[in-house]
Structure formats: C-alpha cells, structure tokens
Design an enzyme around this catalytic site. Structure first.
Site, PDB file in Angstrom:
ATOM      1  N   VAL A   1       9.947   2.246 -11.865  1.00 33.52           N
ATOM      2  CA  VAL A   1       9.394   3.565 -12.195  1.00 33.52           C
ATOM      3  C   VAL A   1      10.098   4.594 -11.309  1.00 33.52           C
ATOM      4  O   VAL A   1      10.220   4.404 -10.086  1.00 33.52           O
ATOM      5  CB  VAL A   1       7.871   3.608 -11.964  1.00 33.52           C
ATOM      6  CG1 VAL A   1       7.329   4.996 -12.256  1.00 33.52           C
ATOM      7  CG2 VAL A   1       7.181   2.573 -12.842  1.00 33.52           C
TER       8      VAL A   1
ATOM      9  N   GLY B   1       0.796  -1.227   0.000  1.00 36.05           N
ATOM     10  CA  GLY B   1       0.000   0.000   0.000  1.00 36.05           C
ATOM     11  C   GLY B   1       0.822   1.267   0.000  1.00 36.05           C
ATOM     12  O   GLY B   1       2.022   1.265  -0.272  1.00 36.05           O
ATOM     13  N   TYR B   2       0.161   2.370   0.324  1.00 37.10           N
ATOM     14  CA  TYR B   2       0.711   3.718   0.163  1.00 37.10           C
ATOM     15  C   TYR B   2       1.195   3.835  -1.278  1.00 37.10           C
ATOM     16  O   TYR B   2       2.381   4.088  -1.558  1.00 37.10           O
ATOM     17  CB  TYR B   2       1.810   4.026   1.184  1.00 37.10           C
ATOM     18  CG  TYR B   2       1.816   5.498   1.535  1.00 37.10           C
ATOM     19  CD1 TYR B   2       0.808   6.025   2.349  1.00 37.10           C
ATOM     20  CD2 TYR B   2       2.766   6.367   1.025  1.00 37.10           C
ATOM     21  CE1 TYR B   2       0.761   7.376   2.633  1.00 37.10           C
ATOM     22  CE2 TYR B   2       2.717   7.730   1.315  1.00 37.10           C
ATOM     23  CZ  TYR B   2       1.726   8.214   2.111  1.00 37.10           C
ATOM     24  OH  TYR B   2       1.677   9.554   2.376  1.00 37.10           O
ATOM     25  N   LEU B   3       0.250   3.650  -2.183  1.00 32.53           N
ATOM     26  CA  LEU B   3       0.545   3.428  -3.599  1.00 32.53           C
ATOM     27  C   LEU B   3       1.176   4.637  -4.268  1.00 32.53           C
ATOM     28  O   LEU B   3       0.908   5.780  -3.899  1.00 32.53           O
ATOM     29  CB  LEU B   3      -0.746   3.057  -4.334  1.00 32.53           C
ATOM     30  CG  LEU B   3      -1.472   1.805  -3.834  1.00 32.53           C
ATOM     31  CD1 LEU B   3      -2.718   1.566  -4.685  1.00 32.53           C
ATOM     32  CD2 LEU B   3      -0.579   0.584  -3.825  1.00 32.53           C
ATOM     33  N   HIS B   4       1.992   4.334  -5.278  1.00 39.80           N
ATOM     34  CA  HIS B   4       2.577   5.359  -6.149  1.00 39.80           C
ATOM     35  C   HIS B   4       2.593   4.789  -7.561  1.00 39.80           C
ATOM     36  O   HIS B   4       2.128   3.647  -7.787  1.00 39.80           O
ATOM     37  CB  HIS B   4       3.969   5.744  -5.648  1.00 39.80           C
ATOM     38  CG  HIS B   4       4.872   4.585  -5.401  1.00 39.80           C
ATOM     39  ND1 HIS B   4       5.306   3.753  -6.399  1.00 39.80           N
ATOM     40  CD2 HIS B   4       5.390   4.076  -4.244  1.00 39.80           C
ATOM     41  CE1 HIS B   4       6.075   2.811  -5.900  1.00 39.80           C
ATOM     42  NE2 HIS B   4       6.138   2.966  -4.585  1.00 39.80           N
ATOM     43  N   GLU B   5       3.166   5.547  -8.492  1.00 43.77           N
ATOM     44  CA  GLU B   5       3.175   5.143  -9.901  1.00 43.77           C
ATOM     45  C   GLU B   5       3.841   3.779 -10.126  1.00 43.77           C
ATOM     46  O   GLU B   5       3.506   3.081 -11.075  1.00 43.77           O
ATOM     47  CB  GLU B   5       3.865   6.206 -10.766  1.00 43.77           C
ATOM     48  CG  GLU B   5       2.933   7.243 -11.336  1.00 43.77           C
ATOM     49  CD  GLU B   5       1.794   6.648 -12.175  1.00 43.77           C
ATOM     50  OE1 GLU B   5       2.053   5.792 -13.029  1.00 43.77           O
ATOM     51  OE2 GLU B   5       0.638   7.041 -11.944  1.00 43.77           O
TER      52      GLU B   5
ATOM     53  N   HIS C   1       3.645   1.070  -8.197  1.00 44.17           N
ATOM     54  CA  HIS C   1       2.587   0.068  -7.977  1.00 44.17           C
ATOM     55  C   HIS C   1       1.576   0.096  -9.121  1.00 44.17           C
ATOM     56  O   HIS C   1       1.125  -0.948  -9.594  1.00 44.17           O
ATOM     57  CB  HIS C   1       1.832   0.364  -6.670  1.00 44.17           C
ATOM     58  CG  HIS C   1       2.668   0.342  -5.432  1.00 44.17           C
ATOM     59  ND1 HIS C   1       2.921   1.482  -4.689  1.00 44.17           N
ATOM     60  CD2 HIS C   1       3.292  -0.669  -4.773  1.00 44.17           C
ATOM     61  CE1 HIS C   1       3.656   1.164  -3.639  1.00 44.17           C
ATOM     62  NE2 HIS C   1       3.908  -0.129  -3.664  1.00 44.17           N
TER      63      HIS C   1
ATOM     64  N   GLN D   1       7.790  -9.824   7.565  1.00 47.46           N
ATOM     65  CA  GLN D   1       8.980  -9.492   6.771  1.00 47.46           C
ATOM     66  C   GLN D   1       9.738  -8.305   7.343  1.00 47.46           C
ATOM     67  O   GLN D   1      10.722  -7.855   6.759  1.00 47.46           O
ATOM     68  CB  GLN D   1       8.614  -9.263   5.302  1.00 47.46           C
ATOM     69  CG  GLN D   1       7.849  -7.991   5.024  1.00 47.46           C
ATOM     70  CD  GLN D   1       7.326  -7.944   3.591  1.00 47.46           C
ATOM     71  OE1 GLN D   1       6.465  -8.738   3.207  1.00 47.46           O
ATOM     72  NE2 GLN D   1       7.863  -7.040   2.784  1.00 47.46           N
TER      73      GLN D   1
ATOM     74  N   ARG E   1       8.579   4.549   0.981  1.00 46.13           N
ATOM     75  CA  ARG E   1       9.467   5.056   2.047  1.00 46.13           C
ATOM     76  C   ARG E   1      10.049   6.432   1.724  1.00 46.13           C
ATOM     77  O   ARG E   1      10.624   7.065   2.603  1.00 46.13           O
ATOM     78  CB  ARG E   1      10.593   4.062   2.333  1.00 46.13           C
ATOM     79  CG  ARG E   1      10.100   2.798   3.037  1.00 46.13           C
ATOM     80  CD  ARG E   1      11.252   1.924   3.522  1.00 46.13           C
ATOM     81  NE  ARG E   1      10.783   0.865   4.413  1.00 46.13           N
ATOM     82  CZ  ARG E   1      10.566  -0.400   4.032  1.00 46.13           C
ATOM     83  NH1 ARG E   1      10.771  -0.772   2.789  1.00 46.13           N
ATOM     84  NH2 ARG E   1      10.149  -1.302   4.910  1.00 46.13           N
TER      85      ARG E   1
END
Ligand code: AMP
Length: 281
Positions: free
Chosen positions: A176, A31-35, A37, A61, A187
């Site tokens: 990307v 999650g905390y999606l960006h381009e 993902h 993990q 992060r």
C-alpha cells in the site's frame, strides 16, 4: 475488540474460538499502524471468522545500533484503528512476556536470510522467524497475513512454514502506497520534509525500471544500474542495496525471467527505507 497482554489469556480465547469451529486469521505487526497494516487486517477479517492482530516491537530482530528504542509506538491510536477494521483481538505482550529471563531458543532459516536485508542486518531474520514462530504457536492461525513490502520476509516465513510443516497458510498482500507513490511505513515518520520529498525517487525509479522490463530489457545488471543512477540524483539518498533477484528463490538474476523481484534499501539520514516491485517476465 479485546486487548490482551498475556499469552495464557490469549490461548484461552483461541481455544474457545477453535472449539466453536471458527477459523483464525492472524496479522503480526510492530504497531504504529497505517493503511498497509489495515489492508492486511481487512483481508483477514474478510477471510476468517476471528482475527488476531499482534502489536509487538520485537527486540530480537533489531541490531545493536538500530532503532529499537526509538521505533514509534502509540497503542491507543493503534487500538482504535484495529477496531475500526473489525479486528477481534489485539495481542500486545511485553518484552518480558515474550522473552522471559533465561530465554534460549531461536529459529533460523539458512541461506536465503544471508542476502538482501540479511546481509546488511545480520541476525535480523533470526529474530523475525523466532518471534513469528512463537506467535504462530500462541495464535494457532489458519491463515497469517504479511505485506509484500517486506518481500524477503514473505519468502523466509513461507520457507519456515514449509520446512517445519506448520499447519497454516501464509498470505502475501500487495504494497500500500501514499498517493504520490511512497510505500507506507511506520518509519516514514522519521523523515524530515526534505527527506520525505527525496524519498519519492525510490518508487519512481522502481516503476521506471518495471516499464523498462515491459519494453524488453532483460539484463538484471542494467536494471540495477539504472535504478542506482536515478537514486544518486537525490543527494540525501544513500544506497544500501539495489538487487534484481528471483522472487521465489531470491537468487540474483543475470537474465530476467519468471517472477522478478527488484528490491532496494536506501537510507535518508538514519532512516532506512525499503521498497520493491515484482515483475512477471
Ligand atoms: P511492521 O509493523 O512494519 O513489522 O509490518 C507488519 C506487517 O505489515 C508486515 O507483514 C509488513 O510487510 C506489512 N506492511 C508494512 N507496510 C506495508 C505496506 N505499505 N503495504 C503492505 N503491507 C505492509
């Protein structure tokens, strides 16, 4: 687009889609999606009839002193972004749903998980292969999409799929980057503006190293030393590792040949950034 939290609900949806003969594409994320993902999701939507994206910050993990608690989360925003690229279902289980009381089973890929990130994050890949295995069993995808940004993860997951005879194809997708070259990462939000500027040295030094190889440099040691030298010019940067290895076996390369993976991890304050390039020699 549907949001599903329960494994049993997702299994019903998958079964119904499979009975209609639909192919399933799967994009696992924290999650905390960006381009980055979204590029995986778009490819899955293009290549499959039905796309499931999972959003799960997987505790197994993360090491005891890592950022599990403070890892950025924003489900509302993620849902809108996933929907905008045509994801059919977002699967966002709770930790208890994935690891109920008394959970005991782990999957471990040997050797290739003890190098690179596996050396600095003991137990990390055991957590990754365990959760990916569980997710594969729940989603039963035809194809699963992973980013080349986590190059070792791609090698480890492909190895698990082959060794355990799993019925799916692992598709690796290119990194990307931000317009200035920084690899996109959830992060990156941890970085102060000074650290954000300094972090540019990662992609810069990797691209310069790539150029050196194209000009004929064939020593793995020299390439690693060149990158280390460049990164050390940024005083906020603390190198965890810079390694030049085979992109297929992750074995260290003295003399560069085949698919060469130049992988690095550098810390800025508490933030651990990862980046790499693959160069065909
Ligand atoms: P994460 O949410 O960080 O666990 O990442 C989920 C998936 O997205 C993994 O397969 C990552 O390799 C991939 N990914 C993350 N950042 C990028 C990026 N900048 N470009 C391409 N793929 C990425």
């Amino acid at each position: 687009m549907k949001l599903v939290n329960k494994i049993s609900d997702l299994k019903i949806i998958i079964k119904s889609n499979k009975s209609m003969g639909k192919t399933i594409g799967f994009v696992p994320t924290m999650g905390y999606l960006h381009e980055g993902h979204l590029s995986l999701a778009r490819r899955s939507v293009q290549e499959n009839d039905f796309t499931v994206m999972s959003i799960f910050v997987n505790p197994t993990q993360f090491g005891p002193n890592e950022d599990f608690e403070r890892y950025p989360r924003d489900l509302e925003r993620d849902l809108a972004m996933a929907e905008s690229v045509g994801v059919d279902v977002v699967f966002a289980p709770s930790v208890e749903e994935m690891y109920p009381d008394g959970y005991k089973t782990y999957v471990n890929v040997e050797d290739i998980t003890g190098v690179l990130c596996g050396r600095s994050r003991p137990g990390h890949f055991r957590g990754v292969t365990t959760v990916v295995n569980k997710l594969f069993n729940i989603v039963e995808p035809d194809k699963a999409y992973f980013g080349q940004k986590d190059a070792q993860q791609v090698v480890v997951v492909k190895k698990m799929v082959r060794d355990l005879n799993m019925n799916l194809e692992v598709v690796a997708c290119p990194i990307v980057r931000e317009p200035d070259g920084l690899a996109m990462s959830s992060r990156n939000t941890y970085l102060s503006s000074e650290e954000r500027k300094a972090a540019l040295i990662l992609s810069k030094s990797l691209f310069e190293a790539e150029e050196l190889i194209k000009q004929g440099e064939r020593s793995g040691k020299k390439i690693a030393e060149y990158i280390e030298g460049r990164i050390k010019t940024e005083k906020l940067a603390e190198i965890d590792y810079v390694e030049v290895v085979s992109a297929d076996s992750l074995e260290k390369l003295e003399e560069l040949k085949g698919n060469v993976l130049i992988a690095l991890v550098v810390k800025f304050g508490k933030t651990r950034l990862i980046d790499n390039v693959i160069v065909e020699v």
